[in-house]
Scaffold this motif. Structure first.
Motif, mmCIF file in Angstrom:
data_model
loop_
_atom_site.group_PDB
_atom_site.id
_atom_site.type_symbol
_atom_site.label_atom_id
_atom_site.label_comp_id
_atom_site.label_asym_id
_atom_site.label_seq_id
_atom_site.Cartn_x
_atom_site.Cartn_y
_atom_site.Cartn_z
ATOM 1 N N ASP A 5 -8.904 -8.409 -0.187
ATOM 2 C CA ASP A 5 -8.714 -7.674 0.938
ATOM 3 C C ASP A 5 -7.960 -8.059 1.509
ATOM 4 O O ASP A 5 -7.937 -8.977 2.485
ATOM 5 C CB ASP A 5 -10.110 -6.598 1.629
ATOM 6 C CG ASP A 5 -10.925 -6.444 0.801
ATOM 7 O OD1 ASP A 5 -11.183 -5.809 -0.240
ATOM 8 O OD2 ASP A 5 -12.380 -6.379 1.235
ATOM 9 N N LEU A 52 4.336 1.440 -3.626
ATOM 10 C CA LEU A 52 3.466 0.245 -3.166
ATOM 11 C C LEU A 52 4.374 -0.683 -3.645
ATOM 12 O O LEU A 52 4.503 -1.832 -2.725
ATOM 13 C CB LEU A 52 2.560 -0.375 -4.213
ATOM 14 C CG LEU A 52 1.217 1.069 -4.647
ATOM 15 C CD1 LEU A 52 0.753 0.902 -6.012
ATOM 16 C CD2 LEU A 52 0.724 0.538 -3.634
ATOM 17 N N SER A 94 -6.880 0.506 6.877
ATOM 18 C CA SER A 94 -6.639 0.185 5.466
ATOM 19 C C SER A 94 -6.449 -0.809 4.618
ATOM 20 O O SER A 94 -6.060 -1.623 5.426
ATOM 21 C CB SER A 94 -5.353 1.778 5.554
ATOM 22 O OG SER A 94 -5.642 2.264 5.394
ATOM 23 N N ARG A 96 -1.189 -2.866 -12.256
ATOM 24 C CA ARG A 96 -1.683 -1.361 -12.466
ATOM 25 C C ARG A 96 -2.545 -0.304 -13.718
ATOM 26 O O ARG A 96 -2.750 0.188 -13.415
ATOM 27 C CB ARG A 96 -0.990 -0.290 -11.016
ATOM 28 C CG ARG A 96 -1.342 0.859 -11.308
ATOM 29 C CD ARG A 96 -0.526 1.335 -9.942
ATOM 30 N NE ARG A 96 -0.724 2.499 -9.912
ATOM 31 C CZ ARG A 96 -1.764 3.131 -9.143
ATOM 32 N NH1 ARG A 96 -2.417 2.597 -8.343
ATOM 33 N NH2 ARG A 96 -2.579 4.818 -9.097
ATOM 34 N N ILE A 99 -5.376 -2.521 0.645
ATOM 35 C CA ILE A 99 -5.549 -2.554 -0.214
ATOM 36 C C ILE A 99 -6.310 -3.886 -1.277
ATOM 37 O O ILE A 99 -6.181 -5.625 -0.505
ATOM 38 C CB ILE A 99 -3.508 -4.179 -0.484
ATOM 39 C CG1 ILE A 99 -2.576 -2.833 0.144
ATOM 40 C CG2 ILE A 99 -3.503 -4.045 -1.528
ATOM 41 C CD1 ILE A 99 -2.695 -0.832 -1.250
ATOM 42 N N SER A 100 -7.095 -3.765 -1.744
ATOM 43 C CA SER A 100 -7.494 -5.140 -3.067
ATOM 44 C C SER A 100 -7.214 -5.659 -4.550
ATOM 45 O O SER A 100 -6.935 -4.620 -4.843
ATOM 46 C CB SER A 100 -9.394 -3.987 -3.259
ATOM 47 O OG SER A 100 -10.129 -3.571 -1.737
ATOM 48 N N LYS A 152 -6.290 -2.112 -5.929
ATOM 49 C CA LYS A 152 -7.114 -0.549 -5.515
ATOM 50 C C LYS A 152 -6.642 -0.467 -3.673
ATOM 51 O O LYS A 152 -6.587 -1.901 -3.410
ATOM 52 C CB LYS A 152 -8.565 -0.300 -5.466
ATOM 53 C CG LYS A 152 -8.927 -1.338 -5.382
ATOM 54 C CD LYS A 152 -10.611 -0.693 -4.959
ATOM 55 C CE LYS A 152 -11.748 -1.880 -4.418
ATOM 56 N NZ LYS A 152 -13.153 -1.529 -4.802
ATOM 57 N N LYS A 153 -6.400 0.899 -3.096
ATOM 58 C CA LYS A 153 -6.440 1.329 -1.957
ATOM 59 C C LYS A 153 -7.657 1.766 -1.630
ATOM 60 O O LYS A 153 -8.057 2.745 -1.493
ATOM 61 C CB LYS A 153 -5.013 1.884 -1.814
ATOM 62 C CG LYS A 153 -5.339 1.944 -0.292
ATOM 63 C CD LYS A 153 -3.563 2.656 0.082
ATOM 64 C CE LYS A 153 -3.460 2.641 1.721
ATOM 65 N NZ LYS A 153 -2.250 3.231 1.424
ATOM 66 N N THR A 154 -8.115 1.503 -0.001
ATOM 67 C CA THR A 154 -9.734 2.030 0.330
ATOM 68 C C THR A 154 -9.229 2.420 2.151
ATOM 69 O O THR A 154 -8.263 1.490 2.573
ATOM 70 C CB THR A 154 -10.746 0.666 0.758
ATOM 71 O OG1 THR A 154 -10.110 0.616 -1.298
ATOM 72 C CG2 THR A 154 -11.595 2.093 0.160
ATOM 73 N N VAL A 155 -9.753 3.018 2.195
ATOM 74 C CA VAL A 155 -9.630 3.418 3.466
ATOM 75 C C VAL A 155 -10.910 3.365 4.128
ATOM 76 O O VAL A 155 -12.123 4.047 3.300
ATOM 77 C CB VAL A 155 -9.178 4.871 3.987
ATOM 78 C CG1 VAL A 155 -9.188 5.105 5.711
ATOM 79 C CG2 VAL A 155 -7.581 4.876 3.288
ATOM 80 N N ILE A 213 -4.075 -3.489 5.517
ATOM 81 C CA ILE A 213 -2.811 -3.611 5.821
ATOM 82 C C ILE A 213 -2.223 -1.852 7.062
ATOM 83 O O ILE A 213 -1.709 -2.511 7.756
ATOM 84 C CB ILE A 213 -2.685 -1.402 4.892
ATOM 85 C CG1 ILE A 213 -2.408 -2.445 3.298
ATOM 86 C CG2 ILE A 213 -1.404 -1.345 4.925
ATOM 87 C CD1 ILE A 213 -1.675 -3.800 3.042
#
Length: 288
Positions: free
Chosen positions: A120, A70, A173, A92, A175-176, A99-102, A123
């Protein structure tokens, strides 16, 4: 949490074996049987202990790797790189603040009316903001790319609802960062605050201009606004089309056939000429 569960279950098993070992020592059996039982349980006790020890090291190593990954990732993005590593690690561990979301191509990231609780940071991939006009046409208001921020101008609003649909134009992708975490960084990290305020100020103006250009305008007005914007960017009367006419039609909220008809009309009027790769403005007065 999964690692904690596995380790806890093995610790319980370890204590169970230990208790059985203690009981075995108290069993009134002959010495050879007792020694065999004790040796068996002792060996089992050592094996379980070594597994628990290994799992604990694995968990620590994995967590450290996640944090290092990260940290390296954050260095590549304007807002994220203002966050110190120690702060990233602390938050964290605090829960779901980061959090990471795809999302796959075509998936909805935020629906019209969704409440904004995270910002958001993109990435990878391309995100579009779209609306459906009165005629049922899907209109692309603006596009976002890696290093752009979604929800930055909404998250602290009294009405923090997304006014339009946000979707993934390609695989995306994100990162939030949670609202609470953004507030904490703004309050304690002046570098983060400066970059954050600069970004939302610049993009609020940009988005406002784009909405003004494309909402409630005729096809010609929207097309001229598009050409004017591209003329400023490319600094040439010949606008290179780096996308399809279908994508341009989507961007200004019309059907491709309607766009083609308007281009033909403007060509006949001597305003422009075009081919599949470019549009050349003949009459510059139309941009005034």
């Amino acid at each position: 949490m999964l690692f904690d569960f596995f380790i806890a279950s093995k610790v319980f098993f370890l204590l169970l074996i230990r208790e059985t070992l203690v009981k075995a020592i108290e069993i009134p059996q002959n010495d050879s049987v007792k020694i065999s039982i004790i040796n068996l349980l002792s060996n089992l006790l050592c094996k379980v202990y070594n597994i628990i020890k290994k799992d604990g090291v694995t968990k620590v190593t994995l967590e450290r790797k996640i944090m290092n990954d990260l940290n390296e990732l954050f260095k590549n993005f304007t807002l994220l790189k203002t966050i110190p590593f120690h702060s990233l690690s602390e938050n964290r561990n605090a829960g779901n603040s980061i959090k990471k979301t795809v999302y796959n191509q075509g998936e909805i990231i935020h629906f019209d009316g969704d409440i904004c609780t995270y910002i958001d940071i993109i990435i990878s991939g391309k995100v579009v903001v779209e609306r459906i006009d009165d005629s049922g046409n899907l209109m692309t208001i603006t596009e976002f790319y890696p290093d752009d921020v979604l929800g930055g101008n909404l998250i602290f609003s009294k009405n923090p609802h997304y006014p339009m649909m946000v979707s993934a134009k390609t695989d995306v992708s994100l990162i939030s960062l949670s609202k609470g975490l953004v507030f904490e960084f703004c309050a304690t990290n002046t570098d983060f605050l400066k970059v954050y305020l600069e970004y939302i100020s610049d993009h609020a103006t940009l988005l406002g201009d784009k909405i003004k250009h494309y909402v409630n305008r005729s096809i010609r007005e929207s097309l001229i606004a598009f050409l004017k914007n591209e003329y400023k960017l490319q600094k040439s009367s010949t606008i290179q089309l780096n996308t399809s006419k279908k994508a341009i039609a989507d961007r200004i909220g019309v059907q491709r056939t309607s766009l083609s008809r308007e281009l033909q009309k403007m060509k006949k009027e001597g305003l422009l000429i075009f081919d599949k790769d470019s549009i050349t403005i003949i009459n510059m007065d139309m941009l005034m």
